[in-house]
Design an enzyme around this catalytic site. Sequence first.
Site, PDB file in Angstrom:
ATOM      1  N   CYS A   1       0.858  -1.177   0.000  1.00  0.00           N
ATOM      2  CA  CYS A   1       0.000   0.000   0.000  1.00  0.00           C
ATOM      3  C   CYS A   1       0.901   1.235   0.000  1.00  0.00           C
ATOM      4  CB  CYS A   1      -0.885  -0.023   1.246  1.00  0.00           C
ATOM      5  SG  CYS A   1      -1.907   1.449   1.355  1.00  0.00           S
TER       6      CYS A   1
ATOM      7  N   HIS B   1      -2.747  -3.912 -10.769  1.00  0.00           N
ATOM      8  CA  HIS B   1      -3.435  -2.708 -11.259  1.00  0.00           C
ATOM      9  C   HIS B   1      -3.779  -2.861 -12.735  1.00  0.00           C
ATOM     10  CE1 HIS B   1      -2.661  -0.224  -7.679  1.00  0.00           C
ATOM     11  NE2 HIS B   1      -1.595  -1.004  -7.562  1.00  0.00           N
TER      12      HIS B   1
ATOM     13  N   GLU C   1     -10.447   0.702  -5.788  1.00  0.00           N
ATOM     14  CA  GLU C   1      -9.480  -0.210  -5.167  1.00  0.00           C
ATOM     15  C   GLU C   1     -10.072  -1.577  -4.867  1.00  0.00           C
ATOM     16  OE1 GLU C   1      -6.883   0.800  -1.989  1.00  0.00           O
ATOM     17  OE2 GLU C   1      -6.872   2.919  -2.549  1.00  0.00           O
TER      18      GLU C   1
ATOM     19  N   CYS D   1      -4.574   6.473  -4.209  1.00  0.00           N
ATOM     20  CA  CYS D   1      -3.933   5.152  -4.181  1.00  0.00           C
ATOM     21  C   CYS D   1      -2.497   5.338  -4.664  1.00  0.00           C
ATOM     22  CB  CYS D   1      -4.691   4.174  -5.071  1.00  0.00           C
ATOM     23  SG  CYS D   1      -3.965   2.532  -5.121  1.00  0.00           S
TER      24      CYS D   1
ATOM     25  N   GLY E   1      -1.352   2.753  -7.082  1.00  0.00           N
ATOM     26  CA  GLY E   1      -2.112   3.035  -8.309  1.00  0.00           C
ATOM     27  C   GLY E   1      -1.475   4.160  -9.108  1.00  0.00           C
TER      28      GLY E   1
HETATM   29  N1  LIG Z   1      -6.528  -1.958  -2.072  1.00  0.00           N
HETATM   30  C1  LIG Z   1      -5.180  -2.250  -2.455  1.00  0.00           C
HETATM   31  C2  LIG Z   1      -4.201  -2.032  -1.349  1.00  0.00           C
HETATM   32  C3  LIG Z   1      -4.140  -0.609  -0.883  1.00  0.00           C
HETATM   33  C4  LIG Z   1      -3.500   0.311  -1.916  1.00  0.00           C
HETATM   34  C5  LIG Z   1      -3.318   1.691  -1.350  1.00  0.00           C
HETATM   35  N2  LIG Z   1      -4.483   2.469  -1.221  1.00  0.00           N
HETATM   36  C6  LIG Z   1      -2.184   2.457  -1.960  1.00  0.00           C
HETATM   37  O1  LIG Z   1      -2.074   3.656  -1.641  1.00  0.00           O
HETATM   38  O2  LIG Z   1      -1.363   1.901  -2.675  1.00  0.00           O
HETATM   39  C7  LIG Z   1      -5.066  -3.699  -2.926  1.00  0.00           C
HETATM   40  O3  LIG Z   1      -5.886  -4.547  -2.522  1.00  0.00           O
HETATM   41  O4  LIG Z   1      -4.144  -4.000  -3.678  1.00  0.00           O
END
Ligand SMILES: N[C@@H](CCC[C@H](N)C(=O)O)C(=O)O
Length: 377
Positions: free
Chosen positions: A165, A256, A311, A320, A323
Site C-alpha cells: 500500500c 493494477h 481499489e 492510491c 495506483g
Molecule cells: N486496495 C489495495 C491495497 C491498498 C492500496 C493503497 N491504497 C495504496 O495507496 O497503494 C489492494 O488490494 O491492492
Amino acid sequence: MVTGAAKLLVSAGADHPALCLSSAKSNAFRSSSSPSSSASLQPSRVQFAVVNVSSNSPNPRSLRLCSAAVSSSVSEVKSSSVPFLDHKETNILHFVKYHGLGNDFILVDNRDSTVPKITSEQAVKLCDRNFGIGADGVIFALPGINGTDYTMRIFNSDGSEPEMCGNGIRCLAKFISELENSQGKQSYTIHTDAGLIVPEIQEDGQVRVDMGEPILKASDVPTRLLPNKDQSVVKCKLDVDGVSWSATCVSMGNPHCVIFGTNSSENLEVDELNLAEIGPKFEHHVMFPARTNTEFVQVFSPMHLKMRVWERGAGATLACGTGACAVVVAAVLEGRAGRACRVDLPGGPLQIEWREENNHVYMTGPAEVVFTGSVPL
Ligand SMILES: N[C@@H](CCC[C@H](N)C(=O)O)C(=O)O
C-alpha cells in the site's frame, strides 16, 4: 462539561458509544491537569474514545501530546506516565489514525509480535464508517524480517490482505518515526509482501518512497489478458459492461489495471465515469484471478495526469499510491507521458518518477496524523 480547554465529553447509554474528544491545541486535557474531566466516565460504559489531534497541525509532537490525553479518558485506572500506545489493557486496541491524501488508515503498534493484534474480521468492523472508526484499511508495524527495520502488513476495509500500500507505507513511516521519537530526515527498510520498500521522511515532512520495480509479466500481475511478445499487457482490449476498454496491466506488488480510453475514445473524461457501477466489474473480472485495482486516467500533458481509482477490497478511495505508480508506468509504456509526472488524485497530488537507471519507481507525497484513539475489541 466543556471547559476552557475545549474539552467535550459525550456519554451515551450502555449500548452506544461514549466519545471523548479533545482539542489538540492545549495541554490542559492531560490527565494530571484535569482529574475531574474523566470522572464521569465509567470504564464499563466507555465504548470508544478518540482524541482529535488536528489534521492540519504540522507539529510533529502533536501525537505525543495527545497520547497523554487518551490515557486519561479511556482508562482512569492507568497511570498517565505510561505512553499511550504502551498500555496493555485486555481487549482494548490503541491506535493512531493517519491519512495520505484522504486514503485513511488505522495504524497499530505491533512491534512486540509477529502476529497482527487484530483479525481481519475485526479490521472490517473497525474500518466501517458508521459503526467503527472508519478507514480504508488497518496497518500493522511489525518486527522486521531478514534484516529489515520493520514489516508492514495491511488489511483492506473488506478484510482481504494486499501485498502493498503506497499511501499506507508513507503513513507507516511517519508512525514509526513517532514511535521511535525521531525527528527530521529518516529512512526505514520495510519488509512487505511486495518485497523491500524504503520510505524516507524528507525535511519538509513529505515522504519519498522507493517503491521498487514494476512487474509487467502478465502471469505475475496476475492477469489472464493476452500478453504481447514480451509478456506485458499493454493497450489490450478488455470488455466490461458492454464497453471495449483499452487496458494496461502493471503490478507494484499488487495488481493494477490502468485505463486511458475505450475503442471509441482515446482519452477519458474521468469525472464523467460512474465508478461505483463499473469499478466492481473490473475488480471481479474473470481476467483478474487475484481481483484488481483499477485506475481511470486523463492526460493533461506528458507531465501531468489525473486519475480516479477503484481499489480492490476498498472501493472508491481518495487516493492510491501504488495506483499512481502503476499509472505512470502504464503511461510511459503507452507513450502518453514522460517518466516524471504529477498525478492528481481526488485527495490531492503525488509526484511519481520511474527511473530509467535502476527501473525503480519513486513516489513522493504527504502523510498526516488525524487522531489517536482506543477502541474495545
Ligand atoms: N486496495 C489495495 C491495497 C491498498 C492500496 C493503497 N491504497 C495504496 O495507496 O497503494 C489492494 O488490494 O491492492
